[in-house]
Design an enzyme around this catalytic site. Structure first.
Site, PDB file in Angstrom:
ATOM      1  N   ILE A 188       0.866  -1.174   0.000  1.00 47.31           N
ATOM      2  CA  ILE A 188       0.000   0.000   0.000  1.00 47.31           C
ATOM      3  C   ILE A 188       0.907   1.230   0.000  1.00 47.31           C
ATOM      4  O   ILE A 188       1.678   1.420   0.938  1.00 47.31           O
ATOM      5  CB  ILE A 188      -0.916   0.016   1.241  1.00 47.31           C
ATOM      6  CG1 ILE A 188      -1.672  -1.308   1.363  1.00 47.31           C
ATOM      7  CG2 ILE A 188      -1.864   1.201   1.191  1.00 47.31           C
ATOM      8  CD1 ILE A 188      -2.288  -1.538   2.730  1.00 47.31           C
ATOM      9  N   HIS A 202      -7.567   7.310   1.521  1.00 51.02           N
ATOM     10  CA  HIS A 202      -7.679   5.905   1.135  1.00 51.02           C
ATOM     11  C   HIS A 202      -6.528   5.065   1.691  1.00 51.02           C
ATOM     12  O   HIS A 202      -6.731   3.914   2.103  1.00 51.02           O
ATOM     13  CB  HIS A 202      -7.746   5.791  -0.391  1.00 51.02           C
ATOM     14  CG  HIS A 202      -8.053   4.412  -0.880  1.00 51.02           C
ATOM     15  ND1 HIS A 202      -9.278   3.809  -0.690  1.00 51.02           N
ATOM     16  CD2 HIS A 202      -7.291   3.520  -1.552  1.00 51.02           C
ATOM     17  CE1 HIS A 202      -9.255   2.596  -1.217  1.00 51.02           C
ATOM     18  NE2 HIS A 202      -8.060   2.400  -1.750  1.00 51.02           N
TER      19      HIS A 202
END
Length: 160
Positions: free
Chosen positions: A89, A96
């Site tokens: 990520i 987000h």
């Protein structure tokens, strides 16, 4: 095994010999260049630790948010001594990043605790691609070692 070298302390340790272990791996495809490297390093280390290729299952999912559900499906089968979560990520300009990082991490932990099954969490959470690239091999190797060590440790503790 118990370690008597610590005086009255009853220490439980384990060796990193994975020859009898079954390991499940869930890999997120998002940021595939990074997660493919994580998986390659992880699989290579598992083989170095004696885990047989036939005893490893690799499942790919779209992204980090899908990793916990696939881990849960593997854990429900009761075929595995340990699981490994692989993903990447990279922080963007919106909230987000926090959502995905927090929820995927919480999901991995919950499944591990609910099933009493070790899960090595190697879902990288980084600021940029360079940080991910700098960690991809090391974290893949670490995940394999953690999975094997924790599986053997829990087995040893159950026998103690």
């Amino acid at each position: 095994m118990k370690n008597a070298d610590k005086g009255d302390l009853d220490a439980i340790t384990s060796q990193l010999n994975g020859k009898k272990l079954r390991i499940g791996i869930v890999q997120a495809r998002w940021n595939a260049d990074i997660t493919d490297s994580l998986a390659e390093a992880c699989l290579g280390e598992l083989m170095q630790l004696g885990v047989k290729a036939k005893n490893v299952t690799l499942v790919q999912v779209p992204g980090a948010l899908e990793v916990p559900l696939a881990l849960q499906a593997l854990a429900d089968r009761s075929d595995y001594d340990a699981l490994i979560a692989l993903g990447c990520i990279i922080r963007g300009e919106t909230y987000h990043f926090e959502l995905v990082a927090n929820e995927s991490g919480a999901g991995v932990t919950r499944i591990s605790l609910d099933h009493g099954l070790p899960i090595a969490n190697a879902i990288l959470t980084v600021e940029n691609l360079e940080q991910a690239q700098a960690r991809q091999v090391e974290k893949g190797v670490d995940a394999a070692r953690v999975a094997v060590e924790m599986a053997l440790l829990l087995e040893t503790m159950a026998e103690a």
